[in-house]
Design a protein around this motif. Structure first.
Motif, PDB file in Angstrom:
ATOM      1  N   LEU A  10      45.369  33.961  38.958  1.00 44.80           N
ATOM      2  CA  LEU A  10      45.270  34.941  37.876  1.00 44.80           C
ATOM      3  C   LEU A  10      44.345  34.449  36.776  1.00 44.80           C
ATOM      4  O   LEU A  10      43.541  35.220  36.240  1.00 44.80           O
ATOM      5  N   ASP A  11      44.442  33.164  36.424  1.00 41.37           N
ATOM      6  CA  ASP A  11      43.575  32.644  35.372  1.00 41.37           C
ATOM      7  C   ASP A  11      42.106  32.731  35.785  1.00 41.37           C
ATOM      8  O   ASP A  11      41.236  33.016  34.964  1.00 41.37           O
ATOM      9  N   ARG A  12      41.838  32.508  37.068  1.00 42.95           N
ATOM     10  CA  ARG A  12      40.457  32.650  37.543  1.00 42.95           C
ATOM     11  C   ARG A  12      39.991  34.101  37.388  1.00 42.95           C
ATOM     12  O   ARG A  12      38.840  34.349  36.992  1.00 42.95           O
ATOM     13  N   LEU A  13      40.865  35.053  37.715  1.00 42.21           N
ATOM     14  CA  LEU A  13      40.493  36.457  37.543  1.00 42.21           C
ATOM     15  C   LEU A  13      40.312  36.804  36.073  1.00 42.21           C
ATOM     16  O   LEU A  13      39.373  37.518  35.698  1.00 42.21           O
ATOM     17  N   LEU A  14      41.192  36.295  35.225  1.00 44.83           N
ATOM     18  CA  LEU A  14      41.095  36.580  33.784  1.00 44.83           C
ATOM     19  C   LEU A  14      39.818  35.989  33.191  1.00 44.83           C
ATOM     20  O   LEU A  14      39.272  36.533  32.228  1.00 44.83           O
ATOM     21  N   SER A  15      39.345  34.900  33.763  1.00 41.64           N
ATOM     22  CA  SER A  15      38.105  34.297  33.263  1.00 41.64           C
ATOM     23  C   SER A  15      36.896  35.170  33.589  1.00 41.64           C
ATOM     24  O   SER A  15      35.801  34.929  33.081  1.00 41.64           O
ATOM     25  N   GLY A  16      37.100  36.206  34.409  1.00 40.68           N
ATOM     26  CA  GLY A  16      36.005  37.121  34.727  1.00 40.68           C
ATOM     27  C   GLY A  16      35.483  37.845  33.503  1.00 40.68           C
ATOM     28  O   GLY A  16      34.305  38.207  33.444  1.00 40.68           O
TER      29      GLY A  16
END
Length: 279
Positions: free
Chosen positions: A31-37
């Protein structure tokens, strides 16, 4: 020998604290990787904030006037206190000496304080990072309300129009990502945390709301978009080139709360992780 990890959240080491098992941890990082988008789409610089904040800096931001209950101070134990602990004593009642520092309650504070006196130029500046944050709360409730948690923020400093545009794009990102993850979020106006309620700024905020929250099905706020106007620019002497004191805004995500929302929606951490793998 293969060791099978325990399922679900592991036993908490204390109130408001959580240890995530491997599945929840994979969900957290995914999720954090997606939020960093959002940061990638806005070309925000990825940074790592400080673990402590000076009290004198927080005073400049009216922190203790607006959040007298949230701050977690950092103290030092005396030599006698350490000896008492080594002999099997408990920390209750042991004397602490003050350090003048507090644990951060939001990722943005450390980044903004580090920019004191800086000029971010006419083109502005965007920063992003995930920080460990701490808040004293009246109660704790699983991943919905923790004493220690992670917050990813994407911050903009620059012009008034730039700050507004930053939040518009941030809101679009939240809604689009929620749709991809199967999350049904509700957007609502929320109290702004940066202005003293008795000031003219607070009255202006009531007419022109500057904070909106996105909440999961059970009412847990998992993201927010926040417009600070030129509050931080004025208090910290941050300028935006020829525009004068910088306007700022931020998009904030409570990462553990996103984990909670995914498990709530999809029924289990395993099912949520399967959904994440297809996004």
């Amino acid at each position: 020998m293969t060791i099978t990890p325990p399922a679900g959240l592991l036993s908490s080491p204390g109130p408001g604290l959580a240890v995530l098992d491997p599945t929840h941890t994979a969900l957290f990082h995914g999720l954090d990787r997606l939020l960093s988008g959002l940061a990638e789409g806005l070309a925000a610089h990825e940074v790592l904030g400080p673990p402590l904040l000076p009290a004198e800096g927080l005073v400049r931001l009216d922190y203790f006037r607006n959040f007298p209950h949230l701050g977690v101070p950092v103290g030092r134990l005396s030599t006698d206190a350490y000896e008492a602990l080594s002999d099997g004593g408990t920390p209750d009642g042991l004397p602490l000496s003050t350090t003048g520092y507090f644990l951060p309650s939001a990722t943005c504070y450390g980044l903004l304080l580090a920019l004191t006196g800086r000029d971010v130029g006419d083109s502005g500046l965007r920063l992003s990072g995930t920080g460990r944050c701490f808040r004293n709360e009246t109660h704790y409730d699983g991943l919905r309300r923790l004493w220690g948690f992670h917050m990813r923020e994407v911050i903009y400093l620059g012009t008034k129009d730039g700050a507004i545009e930053h939040l518009e794009r941030g809101g679009e990102f939240v809604e689009q990502l929620a749709d991809r993850l199967g999350l049904d979020l509700t957007r609502a106006t929320a109290d702004d945390p940066f202005y003293d309620r008795g000031t003219s700024r607070a009255k202006l905020m009531a007419l022109d709301p500057v904070k909106h929250e996105y909440s999961a099905a059970d009412g847990t706020a998992i993201a927010s978009v926040n417009r600070h106007r030129n509050f931080f620019g004025e208090r910290l002497g941050i300028r935006a080139g020829t525009s004068g004191p910088a306007h700022s805004s931020c998009v904030a995500f409570g990462v553990e709360r996103w984990v909670h929302a995914m498990v709530l929606t999809h029924g289990s951490a395993d099912a949520a992780l399967a959904v994440l793998a297809d996004v």
